[in-house]
Design a protein around this motif. Structure first.
Motif, mmCIF file in Angstrom:
data_model
loop_
_atom_site.group_PDB
_atom_site.id
_atom_site.type_symbol
_atom_site.label_atom_id
_atom_site.label_comp_id
_atom_site.label_asym_id
_atom_site.label_seq_id
_atom_site.Cartn_x
_atom_site.Cartn_y
_atom_site.Cartn_z
ATOM 1 N N MET A 106 0.808 -1.202 0.000
ATOM 2 C CA MET A 106 0.000 0.000 0.000
ATOM 3 C C MET A 106 0.846 1.259 0.000
ATOM 4 O O MET A 106 0.445 2.300 0.468
ATOM 5 C CB MET A 106 -0.928 -0.004 1.221
ATOM 6 N N THR A 107 2.070 1.125 -0.548
ATOM 7 C CA THR A 107 3.032 2.225 -0.467
ATOM 8 C C THR A 107 3.970 2.173 -1.657
ATOM 9 O O THR A 107 4.333 1.100 -2.121
ATOM 10 C CB THR A 107 3.872 2.109 0.819
ATOM 11 N N PHE A 108 4.414 3.352 -2.129
ATOM 12 C CA PHE A 108 5.565 3.404 -3.020
ATOM 13 C C PHE A 108 6.442 4.571 -2.609
ATOM 14 O O PHE A 108 5.955 5.619 -2.177
ATOM 15 C CB PHE A 108 5.171 3.455 -4.496
ATOM 16 N N SER A 109 7.768 4.366 -2.693
ATOM 17 C CA SER A 109 8.695 5.351 -2.162
ATOM 18 C C SER A 109 10.008 5.317 -2.923
ATOM 19 O O SER A 109 10.286 4.400 -3.689
ATOM 20 C CB SER A 109 8.960 5.087 -0.674
ATOM 21 N N ILE A 110 10.827 6.342 -2.642
ATOM 22 C CA ILE A 110 12.177 6.410 -3.198
ATOM 23 C C ILE A 110 13.095 7.030 -2.157
ATOM 24 O O ILE A 110 12.720 7.994 -1.485
ATOM 25 C CB ILE A 110 12.209 7.203 -4.519
ATOM 26 N N VAL A 111 14.271 6.443 -1.974
ATOM 27 C CA VAL A 111 15.324 7.020 -1.144
ATOM 28 C C VAL A 111 16.447 7.449 -2.074
ATOM 29 O O VAL A 111 16.668 6.836 -3.122
ATOM 30 C CB VAL A 111 15.845 6.030 -0.083
ATOM 31 N N ALA A 112 17.181 8.520 -1.690
ATOM 32 C CA ALA A 112 18.172 9.046 -2.620
ATOM 33 C C ALA A 112 19.234 9.863 -1.903
ATOM 34 O O ALA A 112 19.059 10.316 -0.773
ATOM 35 C CB ALA A 112 17.484 9.909 -3.687
ATOM 36 N N ARG A 113 20.325 10.066 -2.621
ATOM 37 C CA ARG A 113 21.437 10.901 -2.179
ATOM 38 C C ARG A 113 21.760 11.894 -3.274
ATOM 39 O O ARG A 113 21.644 11.577 -4.466
ATOM 40 C CB ARG A 113 22.665 10.023 -1.913
ATOM 41 N N CYS A 114 22.163 13.115 -2.898
ATOM 42 C CA CYS A 114 22.704 14.072 -3.852
ATOM 43 C C CYS A 114 24.223 14.057 -3.719
ATOM 44 O O CYS A 114 24.765 14.472 -2.686
ATOM 45 C CB CYS A 114 22.162 15.479 -3.603
ATOM 46 N N ALA A 115 24.902 13.570 -4.730
ATOM 47 C CA ALA A 115 26.351 13.442 -4.664
ATOM 48 C C ALA A 115 27.039 14.800 -4.596
ATOM 49 O O ALA A 115 28.151 14.905 -4.070
ATOM 50 C CB ALA A 115 26.860 12.654 -5.879
ATOM 51 N N GLN A 116 26.391 15.855 -5.107
ATOM 52 C CA GLN A 116 26.996 17.180 -5.123
ATOM 53 C C GLN A 116 26.907 17.866 -3.753
ATOM 54 O O GLN A 116 27.866 18.471 -3.285
ATOM 55 C CB GLN A 116 26.323 18.070 -6.178
ATOM 56 N N THR A 117 25.755 17.787 -3.102
ATOM 57 C CA THR A 117 25.556 18.509 -1.844
ATOM 58 C C THR A 117 25.741 17.641 -0.609
ATOM 59 O O THR A 117 25.909 18.157 0.499
ATOM 60 C CB THR A 117 24.137 19.105 -1.795
ATOM 61 N N GLY A 118 25.676 16.330 -0.763
ATOM 62 C CA GLY A 118 25.722 15.428 0.381
ATOM 63 C C GLY A 118 24.389 15.261 1.079
ATOM 64 O O GLY A 118 24.301 14.581 2.106
ATOM 65 N N GLN A 119 23.321 15.862 0.540
ATOM 66 C CA GLN A 119 22.001 15.697 1.132
ATOM 67 C C GLN A 119 21.486 14.264 0.913
ATOM 68 O O GLN A 119 21.824 13.613 -0.071
ATOM 69 C CB GLN A 119 21.010 16.674 0.517
ATOM 70 N N PHE A 120 20.655 13.824 1.845
ATOM 71 C CA PHE A 120 19.910 12.583 1.699
ATOM 72 C C PHE A 120 18.425 12.901 1.809
ATOM 73 O O PHE A 120 18.029 13.870 2.455
ATOM 74 C CB PHE A 120 20.273 11.579 2.800
ATOM 75 N N GLY A 121 17.607 12.049 1.197
ATOM 76 C CA GLY A 121 16.183 12.281 1.321
ATOM 77 C C GLY A 121 15.371 11.113 0.827
ATOM 78 O O GLY A 121 15.906 10.140 0.284
ATOM 79 N N MET A 122 14.087 11.228 1.040
ATOM 80 C CA MET A 122 13.166 10.236 0.510
ATOM 81 C C MET A 122 11.795 10.869 0.348
ATOM 82 O O MET A 122 11.476 11.884 0.953
ATOM 83 C CB MET A 122 13.081 9.011 1.403
ATOM 84 N N ALA A 123 11.007 10.246 -0.506
ATOM 85 C CA ALA A 123 9.619 10.650 -0.711
ATOM 86 C C ALA A 123 8.776 9.388 -0.769
ATOM 87 O O ALA A 123 9.250 8.322 -1.193
ATOM 88 C CB ALA A 123 9.468 11.471 -1.985
ATOM 89 N N ILE A 124 7.517 9.519 -0.351
ATOM 90 C CA ILE A 124 6.678 8.332 -0.176
ATOM 91 C C ILE A 124 5.217 8.709 -0.304
ATOM 92 O O ILE A 124 4.824 9.846 -0.025
ATOM 93 C CB ILE A 124 6.975 7.703 1.209
ATOM 94 N N SER A 125 4.396 7.757 -0.749
ATOM 95 C CA SER A 125 2.950 7.966 -0.813
ATOM 96 C C SER A 125 2.242 6.651 -0.551
ATOM 97 O O SER A 125 2.793 5.569 -0.775
ATOM 98 C CB SER A 125 2.537 8.520 -2.180
ATOM 99 N N SER A 126 0.995 6.754 -0.052
ATOM 100 C CA SER A 126 0.256 5.555 0.327
ATOM 101 C C SER A 126 -1.237 5.833 0.384
ATOM 102 O O SER A 126 -1.671 6.986 0.500
ATOM 103 C CB SER A 126 0.724 5.074 1.706
ATOM 104 N N SER A 127 -2.007 4.757 0.355
ATOM 105 C CA SER A 127 -3.440 4.852 0.629
ATOM 106 C C SER A 127 -3.709 5.011 2.115
ATOM 107 O O SER A 127 -4.805 5.419 2.512
ATOM 108 C CB SER A 127 -4.162 3.604 0.105
ATOM 109 N N SER A 128 -2.745 4.683 2.943
ATOM 110 C CA SER A 128 -2.889 4.803 4.397
ATOM 111 C C SER A 128 -2.663 6.245 4.849
ATOM 112 O O SER A 128 -1.950 7.001 4.185
ATOM 113 C CB SER A 128 -1.885 3.898 5.105
ATOM 114 N N PRO A 129 -3.205 6.636 5.996
ATOM 115 C CA PRO A 129 -2.974 7.997 6.490
ATOM 116 C C PRO A 129 -1.565 8.175 7.028
ATOM 117 O O PRO A 129 -0.950 7.232 7.534
ATOM 118 C CB PRO A 129 -4.011 8.141 7.617
#
Length: 225
Positions: free
Chosen positions: A1-24
């Motif tokens: 009930m979910t799809f997501s992505i995790v990622a790194r920015c090689a230039q800035t060193g930032q990390f992050g992720m985004a996600i969505s779901s039918s659940s609250p």
């Protein structure tokens, strides 16, 4: 009930992720990132403790594959879990248990990894990885682009109701943490994209206000001088 992505920015060193779901409030339970360490998602039949467990392992020298394996083995319910992680070197790893819901699959790319369950089709994560790799702009921009591409490719098998974006930079607190915890009749990913559009120009200012308020720009609110 979910799809997501995790990622790194090689230039800035930032990390992050985004996600969505039918659940609250999916991001409240599933999205994890730590400055200088990595990003991780614990999803499907969620155990939120596994996200910090993976990041703790990476912080003490484990690779993303080792961190995912440790969390998987420590949990005791690996068949129900979907775990995704990225480390400081851009290495990624994914575990999808045999009892993940519906159509489930995953994909890995350069500085990113995506996974989902109860999907409309098995191409969603690969589409998201490609969108991230080809998008331009900041890490947040590219994560939003990946989510929009995943939704356009079919997204979840049913309607999604919540979404979240988490980005960390150099400080212990999030550079950006935006959540759409529930929408009945509108797309939470598009609402998240709009929230990021508003927040993005101010993100650096909020860091300045925390570290050196004397150098902070105007707050832009009534009564501010």
């Amino acid at each position: 009930m979910t799809f997501s992505i995790v990622a790194r920015c090689a230039q800035t060193g930032q990390f992050g992720m985004a996600i969505s779901s039918s659940s609250p409030a999916v991001a409240a339970r599933c999205a994890f990132a730590r400055a200088g360490v990595g990003a991780a998602s614990s999803q499907n039949i969620t155990n939120p403790a596994l996200g910090p467990m993976m990041l703790d392992a990476i912080a003490t020298g484990a690779t993303a594959p080792e961190a995912v394996a440790r969390a998987r083995d420590a949990d005791g319910y690996a068949d129900f879990r979907q775990l995704i992680a990225i480390d400081g070197a851009g290495r990624t790893a994914i575990h999808s248990g045999a009892r993940a819901l519906g159509i489930w699959t995953s994909a890995e790319g350069t500085d990113c990894a995506s996974g989902g369950n109860l999907l409309a089709n098995d191409q969603i994560p690969a589409t998201m990885v490609k969108a991230f790799e080809t998008a331009t702009g900041s890490l947040g921009d590219r994560l939003i682009a990946a989510m929009q591409a995943g939704m356009a490719a079919g997204g979840e098998a049913g309607p999604v109701h919540s979404a979240g974006l988490l980005v960390v930079d150099k400080q212990a607190w999030p550079y950006a943490e935006l959540r759409i915890d529930w929408l009945d009749d509108a797309c939470p990913i598009e609402a998240l994209a709009r929230a990021w559009e508003v927040y993005r120009p101010q993100a650096d200012d909020y860091v300045t206000r925390a570290l050196n308020p004397g150098d902070a720009p105007s707050y832009g609110v009534p009564g501010d001088e």
